[in-house]
Scaffold this motif. Structure first.
Motif: not given
Length: 188
Positions: A135-136, A151-154, A163-171
């Motif tokens: 989500d973000y 880094k944290p990811a919601k 998640v690893p640093l290269f993951i982006t929102s919407g993946e």
């Protein structure tokens, strides 16, 4: 139903003094002297509390008849989660206390196994991993790929994971339902 401690296996549910306990670990143990024993780790089906208990081998124990059914998660309604039995199409409201951490990985129409005892839901088993959208998450910095940092990811369910640093929102990512760990990106 009666059984003996020699019949104990993982996933079996024991009825000890009116409380239901699920066997999560067991080991047959034969000391040099004395009788054989069965060491177990039991999880209270209602409270989720775990205890270690040792039984004498061959001891009679009461087992609970647990009916495991494939169900589909439909929606969240107040403090319960509504599931549909895939075989009968009956709908079942399961309290949040029974759903537990599984709620962090539930999406509408997701399959789950619901364990029932005399019609009362005991616990839910999800597949070992699920695919969920991020989500973000903060954008990663360029050049961060080599550091192996996280880094944290919601997630779309509201659960926060690392998640690893290269993951982006919407993946879309694959997540372990037992501990919420990141298992990888979902391609496509």
């Amino acid at each position: 139903m009666m059984a003996t401690t020699n019949d104990i296996k993982n996933g079996m549910v024991l009825d000890l003094d009116g409380q239901l306990w699920s066997v999560i670990w067991f080991q047959h143990h034969k000391p040099g002297k004395g009788g054989a024993m069965v060491k177990t780790t039991l999880k209270n089906v209602m409270s989720g509390k775990t205890v270690d208990k040792t039984f004498n081998a061959g001891l009679k124990i009461e087992t609970a008849n647990v009916d495991k059914r494939d169900m589909q998660y439909l929606y969240h309604d107040g403090d319960s989660y509504v599931f549909m039995d895939n075989a009968t199409y009956d709908q079942l409201n399961i309290p949040e206390s029974v759903v537990g951490d599984a709620k962090d990985f539930l999406l509408d129409n997701q399959e789950a196994m619901v364990a029932l005892h005399e019609g009362i839901p005991l616990y839910i088993e999800l597949p070992a991993s699920v695919e969920l959208l991020i989500d973000y998450t903060e954008p990663g910095l360029q050049g961060d790929r080599s550091s192996g940092g996280t880094k944290p990811a919601k997630l779309e369910t509201g659960r926060e994971i690392q998640v690893p640093l290269f993951i982006t929102s919407g993946e879309k990512v694959k997540v372990d339902t037992r501990d919420g760990s990141y298992l990888g990106r979902v391609q496509g």
